[in-house]
Design an enzyme around this catalytic site. Structure first.
Site, PDB file in Angstrom:
ATOM      1  N   ASP A  65       0.861  -1.182   0.000  1.00  0.00           N
ATOM      2  CA  ASP A  65       0.000   0.000   0.000  1.00  0.00           C
ATOM      3  C   ASP A  65       0.897   1.232   0.000  1.00  0.00           C
ATOM      4  O   ASP A  65       1.867   1.309   0.764  1.00  0.00           O
ATOM      5  CB  ASP A  65      -0.893  -0.003   1.244  1.00  0.00           C
ATOM      6  CG  ASP A  65      -1.995   1.046   1.150  1.00  0.00           C
ATOM      7  OD1 ASP A  65      -1.668   2.246   1.178  1.00  0.00           O
ATOM      8  OD2 ASP A  65      -3.170   0.655   1.054  1.00  0.00           O
ATOM      9  N   LYS A  89      -9.659   6.348  -8.470  1.00  0.00           N
ATOM     10  CA  LYS A  89      -9.861   7.094  -9.706  1.00  0.00           C
ATOM     11  C   LYS A  89     -11.320   7.235 -10.140  1.00  0.00           C
ATOM     12  O   LYS A  89     -11.608   7.959 -11.105  1.00  0.00           O
ATOM     13  CB  LYS A  89      -9.080   6.426 -10.839  1.00  0.00           C
ATOM     14  CG  LYS A  89      -7.584   6.323 -10.560  1.00  0.00           C
ATOM     15  CD  LYS A  89      -6.866   5.407 -11.527  1.00  0.00           C
ATOM     16  CE  LYS A  89      -5.408   5.254 -11.138  1.00  0.00           C
ATOM     17  NZ  LYS A  89      -4.681   4.250 -11.927  1.00  0.00           N
ATOM     18  N   LYS A 131      -9.725  15.936 -14.660  1.00  0.00           N
ATOM     19  CA  LYS A 131     -10.692  16.287 -13.611  1.00  0.00           C
ATOM     20  C   LYS A 131     -10.065  17.137 -12.512  1.00  0.00           C
ATOM     21  O   LYS A 131     -10.767  17.682 -11.653  1.00  0.00           O
ATOM     22  CB  LYS A 131     -11.322  15.024 -13.039  1.00  0.00           C
ATOM     23  CG  LYS A 131     -12.224  14.312 -14.044  1.00  0.00           C
ATOM     24  CD  LYS A 131     -12.725  12.983 -13.546  1.00  0.00           C
ATOM     25  CE  LYS A 131     -13.675  12.355 -14.569  1.00  0.00           C
ATOM     26  NZ  LYS A 131     -13.048  12.123 -15.893  1.00  0.00           N
ATOM     27  N   LYS A 143      -6.682  14.911  -6.985  1.00  0.00           N
ATOM     28  CA  LYS A 143      -5.670  14.896  -8.042  1.00  0.00           C
ATOM     29  C   LYS A 143      -5.009  16.268  -8.182  1.00  0.00           C
ATOM     30  O   LYS A 143      -3.794  16.361  -8.427  1.00  0.00           O
ATOM     31  CB  LYS A 143      -6.298  14.467  -9.365  1.00  0.00           C
ATOM     32  CG  LYS A 143      -6.605  12.985  -9.465  1.00  0.00           C
ATOM     33  CD  LYS A 143      -5.323  12.161  -9.524  1.00  0.00           C
ATOM     34  CE  LYS A 143      -5.582  10.717  -9.882  1.00  0.00           C
ATOM     35  NZ  LYS A 143      -4.327   9.950  -9.978  1.00  0.00           N
ATOM     36  N   ASN A 172      -9.979  10.828 -20.454  1.00  0.00           N
ATOM     37  CA  ASN A 172     -10.628   9.563 -20.133  1.00  0.00           C
ATOM     38  C   ASN A 172      -9.964   8.444 -20.936  1.00  0.00           C
ATOM     39  O   ASN A 172      -9.876   8.516 -22.162  1.00  0.00           O
ATOM     40  CB  ASN A 172     -12.116   9.637 -20.464  1.00  0.00           C
ATOM     41  CG  ASN A 172     -12.873  10.524 -19.488  1.00  0.00           C
ATOM     42  OD1 ASN A 172     -13.476  10.040 -18.551  1.00  0.00           O
ATOM     43  ND2 ASN A 172     -12.811  11.828 -19.687  1.00  0.00           N
ATOM     44  N   GLY A 175     -11.388   1.901 -22.389  1.00  0.00           N
ATOM     45  CA  GLY A 175     -10.985   0.513 -22.225  1.00  0.00           C
ATOM     46  C   GLY A 175     -10.410   0.206 -20.868  1.00  0.00           C
ATOM     47  O   GLY A 175     -10.207  -0.961 -20.534  1.00  0.00           O
ATOM     48  N   THR A 197     -25.591   9.243 -18.628  1.00  0.00           N
ATOM     49  CA  THR A 197     -25.879  10.176 -17.534  1.00  0.00           C
ATOM     50  C   THR A 197     -26.451  11.481 -18.067  1.00  0.00           C
ATOM     51  O   THR A 197     -27.332  12.065 -17.458  1.00  0.00           O
ATOM     52  CB  THR A 197     -24.613  10.452 -16.708  1.00  0.00           C
ATOM     53  OG1 THR A 197     -23.576  10.891 -17.578  1.00  0.00           O
ATOM     54  CG2 THR A 197     -24.162   9.202 -15.971  1.00  0.00           C
ATOM     55  N   ARG A 267     -24.042  11.771 -12.283  1.00  0.00           N
ATOM     56  CA  ARG A 267     -23.656  11.256 -10.981  1.00  0.00           C
ATOM     57  C   ARG A 267     -23.094  12.394 -10.126  1.00  0.00           C
ATOM     58  O   ARG A 267     -22.711  13.437 -10.664  1.00  0.00           O
ATOM     59  CB  ARG A 267     -22.625  10.143 -11.160  1.00  0.00           C
ATOM     60  CG  ARG A 267     -23.138   8.967 -11.957  1.00  0.00           C
ATOM     61  CD  ARG A 267     -22.051   7.949 -12.240  1.00  0.00           C
ATOM     62  NE  ARG A 267     -20.982   8.484 -13.067  1.00  0.00           N
ATOM     63  CZ  ARG A 267     -19.924   7.797 -13.459  1.00  0.00           C
ATOM     64  NH1 ARG A 267     -19.792   6.533 -13.082  1.00  0.00           N
ATOM     65  NH2 ARG A 267     -18.994   8.346 -14.214  1.00  0.00           N
ATOM     66  N   GLU A 270     -20.158  15.028 -11.180  1.00  0.00           N
ATOM     67  CA  GLU A 270     -19.817  14.818 -12.578  1.00  0.00           C
ATOM     68  C   GLU A 270     -20.073  16.078 -13.404  1.00  0.00           C
ATOM     69  O   GLU A 270     -21.118  16.709 -13.301  1.00  0.00           O
ATOM     70  CB  GLU A 270     -20.653  13.662 -13.137  1.00  0.00           C
ATOM     71  CG  GLU A 270     -20.146  13.089 -14.427  1.00  0.00           C
ATOM     72  CD  GLU A 270     -20.844  11.781 -14.760  1.00  0.00           C
ATOM     73  OE1 GLU A 270     -20.162  10.831 -15.161  1.00  0.00           O
ATOM     74  OE2 GLU A 270     -22.083  11.705 -14.612  1.00  0.00           O
TER      75      GLU A 270
END
Length: 366
Positions: A65, A89, A131, A143, A172, A175, A197, A267, A270
């Site tokens: 960790d 993330k 983001k 972040k 983004n 995959g 969304t 969400r 978002e």
């Protein structure tokens, strides 16, 4: 690139994650000395060790960790470079578990930075997110704090401790685990409605391979304190869903017209769009054909910043603000070409497709 990593000792935190795995895959092709893969996902580490055991023997796997200083001190010893990918993330998960997010994404960055400096690593690259730009959620804010820590740590060095800290900023990653592509593919395969969304939502996108290439190139170019950003194409999520329905539904015996798109609402935290840089960063932004580079503020005098040089890559001062709602949108054929890139579609629907036609080159437009 290969010569840069020749006989080097490289550590990848979060190495069992989507981007971490791709980084290890690319690094394993070089003539390196040792790659150490750190993660707290025991099953993921076991799978990777099984994959590489016979073919690439000098990769080491550690269950660790990033907030555990004892284990981090041990695993960071005698290393040259670190790619710091470990993080929480997913936006909804971080909203529900904000204290865990602070622990991993902020305290974890601190521990990585202190262990790298203490063990005299040459460079550390932190993997951030678009983001982090004008964040509206816990994940993006954590972040952003990680970016600020890495910039600040870069200028805490003494003449005896010369570790360089820089960042990359992703869009983004299609995959990757948690991206909408596997979700949409599963819904289409089952003949269920595809859930959006918000139909207006736009995103900067990149593949796993592009994300790993950005990080590897950033490690080579980094001089300390910068944020490297790849210029990425933009798509509308509703267009992505529609193209996937049209192309994948027949593979499972479904009529594309029978599969609806259902809007379920945004969400928590978002955004409808994303940004690659801020108005403030525009004053210290360099732009090349593939990269944006945000040079560090505050700690560096403007005349010193002028001397930042990146291996003769042509770079110009730029005040461009890259905003996903103001950039050209990929058309259907470009979206399909992106989906056919290796690692974007899940393995099962990808196996049902005919061999890919020549890929359309996706160059982001300024």
């Amino acid at each position: 690139m290969e010569s840069f990593f020749k006989l080097r000792r490289v550590i990848v935190t979060g190495g069992a994650g989507s981007v971490g795995r791709e980084l290890v895959r690319k690094l394993s092709k070089f003539d390196f000395d040792v790659i150490r893969v750190l993660d707290n996902d025991e099953s993921g580490l076991f799978d990777m060790e099984t994959e590489y055991r016979s073919s690439v023997p000098n990769i080491e796997f550690y269950h660790c960790d990033i907030t555990d200083e004892r284990e981090m001190r041990r695993t960071f010893s005698d290393m040259d470079y670190c790619f710091h990918s470990a993080a929480l993330k997913h936006v909804p998960s971080c909203e529900r578990s904000p204290f865990s997010t602070v622990n991993v994404n902020i305290t974890g960055c601190e521990v990585v930075g202190r262990m790298a400096s203490e063990n005299h690593l040459k460079k550390v690259i932190f993997m951030s997110s678009d983001k982090a730009v004008n964040p509206t959620n816990v994940m993006g804010t954590s972040k952003l704090m990680g970016e600020r820590l890495f910039t600040a740590m870069n200028f805490l060095q003494s003449k005896h401790k010369e570790t360089l800290f820089s960042c990359t900023r992703f869009g983004n990653v299609l995959g990757s685990r948690g991206s909408v592509v596997p979700l949409f593919a599963a819904q289409i395969a089952a003949g269920q409605p595809v859930t959006l969304t918000d139909a207006r939502m736009t995103r900067f996108v990149m593949t796993l391979s592009q994300a790993a290439d950005l990080v590897l190139e950033s490690m080579i170019l980094a001089q300390g304190g910068e944020i490297f950003i790849t210029k990425m194409p933009v798509l509308r999520i509703s267009d992505l869903a529609r193209v996937m329905i049209e192309r994948l539904a027949p593979l499972y015996g479904h009529n594309p017209k029978s599969i609806e798109m259902t809007v379920v609402g945004s969400r928590p935290g978002e955004k409808l769009w994303e940004e690659l840089s801020t108005d403030e960063e525009a004053n210290r932004l360099l732009e090349g054909e593939k990269f944006l580079i945000v040079t560090p503020a505050g700690h560096v005098e403007s005349q010193e910043r002028e001397r930042y040089s990146y291996n003769e890559i042509p770079l110009l001062k730029s005040r461009t603000i890259y905003h996903s709602d103001r950039q050209p949108i990929l058309n259907d054929e470009e979206i399909w070409a992106l989906l056919r890139e290796p690692g974007v579609l899940p393995a099962e629907p990808a196996a049902r497709l005919l061999p890919a036609e020549p890929t359309i080159r996706l160059a982001a437009e300024a």
